[in-house]
Design a protein around this motif. Structure first.
Motif, PDB file in Angstrom:
ATOM      1  N   ALA A   1      17.944  15.712  -0.681  1.00  0.00           N
ATOM      2  CA  ALA A   1      18.723  14.544  -0.259  1.00  0.00           C
ATOM      3  C   ALA A   1      18.762  13.474  -1.348  1.00  0.00           C
ATOM      4  CB  ALA A   1      18.127  13.961   1.021  1.00  0.00           C
ATOM      5  N   VAL A   2      19.921  12.867  -1.508  1.00  0.00           N
ATOM      6  CA  VAL A   2      20.114  11.705  -2.373  1.00  0.00           C
ATOM      7  C   VAL A   2      20.708  10.616  -1.495  1.00  0.00           C
ATOM      8  CG1 VAL A   2      21.332  10.773  -4.381  1.00  0.00           C
ATOM      9  CG2 VAL A   2      20.436  13.117  -4.435  1.00  0.00           C
ATOM     10  N   PHE A   3      20.172   9.400  -1.589  1.00  0.00           N
ATOM     11  CA  PHE A   3      20.555   8.360  -0.639  1.00  0.00           C
ATOM     12  C   PHE A   3      20.471   6.996  -1.317  1.00  0.00           C
ATOM     13  CE2 PHE A   3      16.224   9.824  -0.255  1.00  0.00           C
ATOM     14  CZ  PHE A   3      15.455   8.670  -0.334  1.00  0.00           C
ATOM     15  N   PRO A   4      21.268   6.032  -0.843  1.00  0.00           N
ATOM     16  CA  PRO A   4      21.267   4.707  -1.470  1.00  0.00           C
ATOM     17  C   PRO A   4      19.992   3.929  -1.170  1.00  0.00           C
ATOM     18  CG  PRO A   4      22.736   4.735   0.423  1.00  0.00           C
ATOM     19  CD  PRO A   4      22.280   6.157   0.216  1.00  0.00           C
ATOM     20  N   GLU A   5      19.617   3.065  -2.083  1.00  0.00           N
ATOM     21  CA  GLU A   5      18.488   2.170  -1.847  1.00  0.00           C
ATOM     22  C   GLU A   5      18.700   1.404  -0.541  1.00  0.00           C
ATOM     23  OE1 GLU A   5      18.471  -0.302  -5.303  1.00  0.00           O
ATOM     24  OE2 GLU A   5      17.134   1.030  -6.418  1.00  0.00           O
ATOM     25  N   GLY A   6      17.626   1.179   0.167  1.00  0.00           N
ATOM     26  CA  GLY A   6      17.710   0.472   1.438  1.00  0.00           C
ATOM     27  C   GLY A   6      17.893   1.378   2.637  1.00  0.00           C
ATOM     28  N   THR A   7      17.930   2.694   2.407  1.00  0.00           N
ATOM     29  CA  THR A   7      18.139   3.636   3.515  1.00  0.00           C
ATOM     30  C   THR A   7      16.849   3.827   4.312  1.00  0.00           C
ATOM     31  OG1 THR A   7      19.822   4.838   2.270  1.00  0.00           O
ATOM     32  CG2 THR A   7      18.800   5.998   4.120  1.00  0.00           C
ATOM     33  N   PRO A   8      16.867   3.593   5.629  1.00  0.00           N
ATOM     34  CA  PRO A   8      15.688   3.882   6.450  1.00  0.00           C
ATOM     35  C   PRO A   8      15.505   5.390   6.607  1.00  0.00           C
ATOM     36  CG  PRO A   8      17.215   2.382   7.566  1.00  0.00           C
ATOM     37  CD  PRO A   8      17.942   2.975   6.418  1.00  0.00           C
TER      38      PRO A   8
ATOM     39  N   LEU B   1      13.151   3.576   2.695  1.00  0.00           N
ATOM     40  CA  LEU B   1      12.351   4.381   1.784  1.00  0.00           C
ATOM     41  C   LEU B   1      12.459   3.760   0.395  1.00  0.00           C
ATOM     42  CD1 LEU B   1      13.233   7.996   2.972  1.00  0.00           C
ATOM     43  CD2 LEU B   1      11.249   6.594   3.576  1.00  0.00           C
ATOM     44  N   LEU B   2      11.318   3.463  -0.213  1.00  0.00           N
ATOM     45  CA  LEU B   2      11.278   2.782  -1.496  1.00  0.00           C
ATOM     46  C   LEU B   2      10.675   3.682  -2.567  1.00  0.00           C
ATOM     47  CD1 LEU B   2       9.883  -0.664  -0.266  1.00  0.00           C
ATOM     48  CD2 LEU B   2      12.270  -0.076  -0.698  1.00  0.00           C
ATOM     49  N   LYS B   3      11.090   3.466  -3.800  1.00  0.00           N
ATOM     50  CA  LYS B   3      10.548   4.226  -4.918  1.00  0.00           C
ATOM     51  C   LYS B   3       9.026   4.143  -4.927  1.00  0.00           C
ATOM     52  CE  LYS B   3      10.397   4.291  -9.970  1.00  0.00           C
ATOM     53  NZ  LYS B   3      10.796   3.574 -11.204  1.00  0.00           N
TER      54      LYS B   3
ATOM     55  N   LYS C   1       0.830  -1.216   0.000  1.00  0.00           N
ATOM     56  CA  LYS C   1       0.000   0.000   0.000  1.00  0.00           C
ATOM     57  C   LYS C   1       0.853   1.251   0.000  1.00  0.00           C
ATOM     58  CE  LYS C   1      -2.099   0.632   3.864  1.00  0.00           C
ATOM     59  NZ  LYS C   1      -1.162   1.648   4.386  1.00  0.00           N
ATOM     60  N   ALA C   2       1.986   1.216   0.682  1.00  0.00           N
ATOM     61  CA  ALA C   2       2.833   2.403   0.821  1.00  0.00           C
ATOM     62  C   ALA C   2       3.544   2.754  -0.484  1.00  0.00           C
ATOM     63  CB  ALA C   2       3.868   2.183   1.927  1.00  0.00           C
ATOM     64  N   VAL C   3       3.820   1.762  -1.312  1.00  0.00           N
ATOM     65  CA  VAL C   3       4.504   2.004  -2.584  1.00  0.00           C
ATOM     66  C   VAL C   3       3.441   2.272  -3.650  1.00  0.00           C
ATOM     67  CG1 VAL C   3       6.009   1.026  -4.343  1.00  0.00           C
ATOM     68  CG2 VAL C   3       6.470   0.596  -1.922  1.00  0.00           C
ATOM     69  N   LYS C   4       3.305   3.519  -4.033  1.00  0.00           N
ATOM     70  CA  LYS C   4       2.214   3.921  -4.927  1.00  0.00           C
ATOM     71  C   LYS C   4       2.490   3.508  -6.372  1.00  0.00           C
ATOM     72  CE  LYS C   4       0.628   6.063  -1.285  1.00  0.00           C
ATOM     73  NZ  LYS C   4       1.202   5.447  -0.123  1.00  0.00           N
ATOM     74  N   ASN C   5       1.433   3.060  -7.039  1.00  0.00           N
ATOM     75  CA  ASN C   5       1.561   2.754  -8.463  1.00  0.00           C
ATOM     76  C   ASN C   5       1.350   4.030  -9.281  1.00  0.00           C
ATOM     77  OD1 ASN C   5      -1.322   3.105  -8.935  1.00  0.00           O
ATOM     78  ND2 ASN C   5      -1.631   1.076  -8.014  1.00  0.00           N
ATOM     79  N   HIS C   6       1.455   3.906 -10.596  1.00  0.00           N
ATOM     80  CA  HIS C   6       1.399   5.085 -11.467  1.00  0.00           C
ATOM     81  C   HIS C   6       0.082   5.842 -11.309  1.00  0.00           C
ATOM     82  CE1 HIS C   6       2.017   7.648 -14.968  1.00  0.00           C
ATOM     83  NE2 HIS C   6       0.805   7.301 -15.383  1.00  0.00           N
TER      84      HIS C   6
END
Length: 705
Positions: A544-551, A601-603, A405-410
């Motif tokens: 901010a720019v951060f690597p994937e997997g960053t809380p 945080l996910l795309k 639910k948190a990861v929104k689709n287009h």
């Protein structure tokens, strides 16, 4: 809206809203693979404020025990009547805990479930009341200290949770109750995790936690004056806004069940039920959800809901999705039935209430006992989480719906973008109206201002409701982080003071939440410096720019660094998740100094960016935009991982008058100018006349000398 980070029973929070993730590995497109630390996890964003610290002992008294000039005799009578019930047959308790939640761990709840507000008089969204035979104590966090001081009568001890020397609820109960006391709770109002943690904590003094399944003591004294449960009809959430049909979502859930070795799952969070079934309701103020439980099995699903809310259209929608209806009150009997059938039941104990979890465990025990009696000498079957035993077994994992639910689709992101632009147009119309009225020396109350904003928003296409109570706060009221103006006590909006407006709306296609702080006259140098440092934090987080997997907690300091440089800070988290045409506070992601939330945080996730600064009894400052997480192209990919950043959803001018440009570097000035350029480009086509002129005047570029 300021993030709903509350002091929960671990070093963690949402707002708002955030649940623990022991380990989640999923395979279908709408679910997302990631790993988290196995030991650090958070509870529900709205869990009762129970235990917080690692302190081994408490010696200092809470500052709230210094008596204040608080009055109010009505709560005294309520407390007297509540205490009379302690000795009632079948109750027999020495203390009773009243949390803020309903049976679904909701942040916003229907009026009929506002038991904590009824017994204490405190109307904020976060707090826990504890009543013994001779004492009454109330815990809340830093967002609500000032509000609690005003609303609690002298019968209550205010516990400022998180302050040095303030005991937790369990520590306080262990101190004030004689060993062997009985502490009563309504098990529907506590998550299973919260109840187990409380049970373990008070056992240190041999206290017993008593589950009162059939009797809520506050309801007993509330009586006939208690509002009836809501019965408004629910509606289908159009596929063009949902982006994914129910059959596809259900297929993903059943695949998850198989992978987890379970045969059914209980879904109790209201927004998860609404999202999964593409339904929306109006049972809860500000949140388009309905009171219901959902049990999804391998071959179907059952929705536990008041039948009167189900329209023919909704009935057909559910039938096509293979969902059967059951009475809302029959959830526990269904849980017992599932155990009797040998079901391996998936339970997210951070959100599913203790009544359901304990009912299932007890039913499993009865099943196994009966089996042993029938097959003497048979090896005892163990309850396990791998689904390999022969009888019923609990599968204790985080709900797979939470991340999906948190990861929104287009379609969801598109709806959020569109609704935010209409919302920005309404705000432009509102701000030009308010400035004109103030400059004409018209006396307006904070409530009148909030009502007028609602009037402008309600004219926008697709408007349904506000997404929370508007925080319309002049001067010192702005320092009350979750201030709610009341007609009988609110202030006049003062042209010579800072004015903070935190508001949002629910549209058919999206949910908004935006805060702006303005001055109608000449701000002081101090106010400008504080505002500018809040703005700098806002800009830093936005970029901010951060690597994937960053809380999210890793990013919290970005927003505070400018304030920290001069020894200032704020007592709330920096960002909360936001639903798409759903709850304004949504987990599991957050951006908060409470570092227990390891959710990356996910795309596609949406978060707020809302640093602030507050001087008690003087003023409050907050600047809030909503952002969504996007991929960022970087020159390097260290470790082979991708990098993420943010894209803005909110396009409302930030008042340049309050900016001390001497504090900003060239890059920060460029950010503000570019933002205002985007505001003009995106919002001006929706405006004409004075609102369009106002937008032009408030998006002109700043020039750093």
């Amino acid at each position: 809206m300021v993030t709903m980070c509350s002091l929960t029973s671990t070093l963690a929070c949402t707002h708002s809203h955030t649940r623990h993730l022991r380990f989640l590995s999923v395979s279908l497109p709408i679910f997302h693979k990631f790993k988290i630390h196995p030991k650090l996890f958070t509870k529900s964003p709205n869990a009762p404020i129970l235990t917080v610290r690692n302190c081994s002992s408490i010696t200092a008294k809470p500052s709230s025990e210094i008596k204040r000039n608080r009055t109010g005799s009505e709560p005294d009578e309520k407390l007297r009547r509540l205490r009379e019930l302690f000795s009632k047959p079948g109750v027999n308790v020495d203390a009773y805990i009243i949390p803020s939640q309903d049976a679904h761990q909701s942040e916003f709840i229907a009026e009929c479930y506002m038991r904590r507000a009824y017994i204490s008089g405190f109307t904020g969204s976060a707090g826990t009341a504890v009543v013994t035979k001779d004492k009454a104590a109330f815990w809340t966090d830093g967002r609500y200290f000032l509000q609690a001081e005003k609303q609690l009568s002298s019968s209550w001890i205010l516990m400022r949770a998180g302050n040095l020397g303030v005991p937790t609820t369990s520590e306080w109960l262990n101190d004030v109750l004689a060993p062997g006391g009985r502490v009563g709770i309504d098990p529907f109002l506590f998550s299973s995790d919260a109840a187990e943690e409380l049970k373990e904590a008070i056992a240190k003094k041999n206290h017993e936690l008593v589950y009162l399944y059939d009797l809520n003591l506050v309801d007993e004294i509330w009586g006939e004056s208690r509002t009836k449960p809501p019965k408004k009809p629910i509606r289908v959430h159009d596929l063009k806004y949902a982006g994914l049909d129910v059959a596809s979502k259900m297929s993903s859930v059943t695949s998850e069940l198989v992978d987890a070795g379970s045969t059914a799952i209980v879904i109790s969070m209201l927004d998860e039920v609404a999202w999964l079934l593409n339904l929306r309701g109006s049972d809860v103020p500000h949140s388009p959800v309905m009171y219901a439980y959902l049990i999804v099995e391998i071959d179907g699903a059952k929705l536990f809901i008041d039948n009167s809310k189900v329209t023919p259209e909704v009935m057909n929608h559910l039938k096509n999705a293979g969902v059967e209806l059951r009475p809302y009150e029959s959830i526990l009997s269904e849980i017992e039935s599932l155990a009797a059938q040998g079901t391996h039941l998936w339970l997210d104990t951070s959100s599913v209430n203790a009544a359901i979890v304990n009912t299932y465990k007890s039913a499993c025990d009865r099943y196994m006992g009966s089996l042993r009696n029938k097959t003497k000498g048979m090896r005892k079957m163990q309850d396990s989480s791998n689904g390999q035993s022969g009888g019923p077994a609990g599968v204790y994992k985080s709900s797979p719906i939470s991340i999906a639910k948190a990861v929104k689709n287009h379609a969801e992101l598109e709806g959020m973008q569109n609704s935010h632009l209409r919302d920005a147009a309404a705000l432009a119309q509102f701000w030009v109206w308010l400035e004109d009225e103030i400059h004409k020396d018209v006396k307006l109350t904070e409530v009148e201002v909030a009502d007028k904003l609602l009037e402008f928003r309600s004219k926008q296409a697709g408007f349904i409701d506000t997404s929370f109570d508007t925080i319309s706060a002049s001067g010192a009221n702005g320092a009350i982080i979750h201030y709610k103006p009341e007609t009988e006590s609110c202030a006049i909006v003062d042209a010579k003071k800072l004015f903070l407006l935190d508001s949002g709306a629910q549209y058919v296609d999206g949910t908004t939440d935006v805060t702006r702080t303005v001055h109608f006259g000449e701000p002081t140098a101090r106010q400008k410096e504080c505002f500018t440092r809040v703005l700098q934090g806002h800009i830093t987080l936005d970029q901010a720019v951060f690597p994937e997997g960053t809380p999210g907690f890793v990013l919290d300091a970005f927003a505070r660094s400018s304030l920290w440089k001069i020894g200032l800070d704020y007592r709330h988290g920096t960002g909360h998740g936001v639903g798409a045409a759903l709850n304004v506070h949504e987990g599991p992601q957050s951006i908060s100094f409470r570092y227990g939330n390891m959710t990356p945080l996910l795309k596609g996730m949406i978060v707020s960016n809302e640093p602030g600064y507050y001087e008690d009894h003087a003023f409050g400052i907050r600047i809030e935009n909503l952002l969504y997480v996007k991929e960022v192209n970087t020159a390097n990919r260290f470790g082979g991982v991708g990098y993420l950043g943010f894209e803005k959803l909110t396009f409302v001018p930030i008042q340049s008058k309050l900016v001390d440009i001497s504090l900003l570097c060239v890059a920060e000035v460029d950010w503000l100018n570019e933002y205002h350029s985007q505001v003009w480009e995106k919002v001006s086509p929706l405006l004409d006349g004075s609102a369009r002129r106002w937008l032009w005047n408030n998006t002109r570029p700043l020039v750093k000398q």
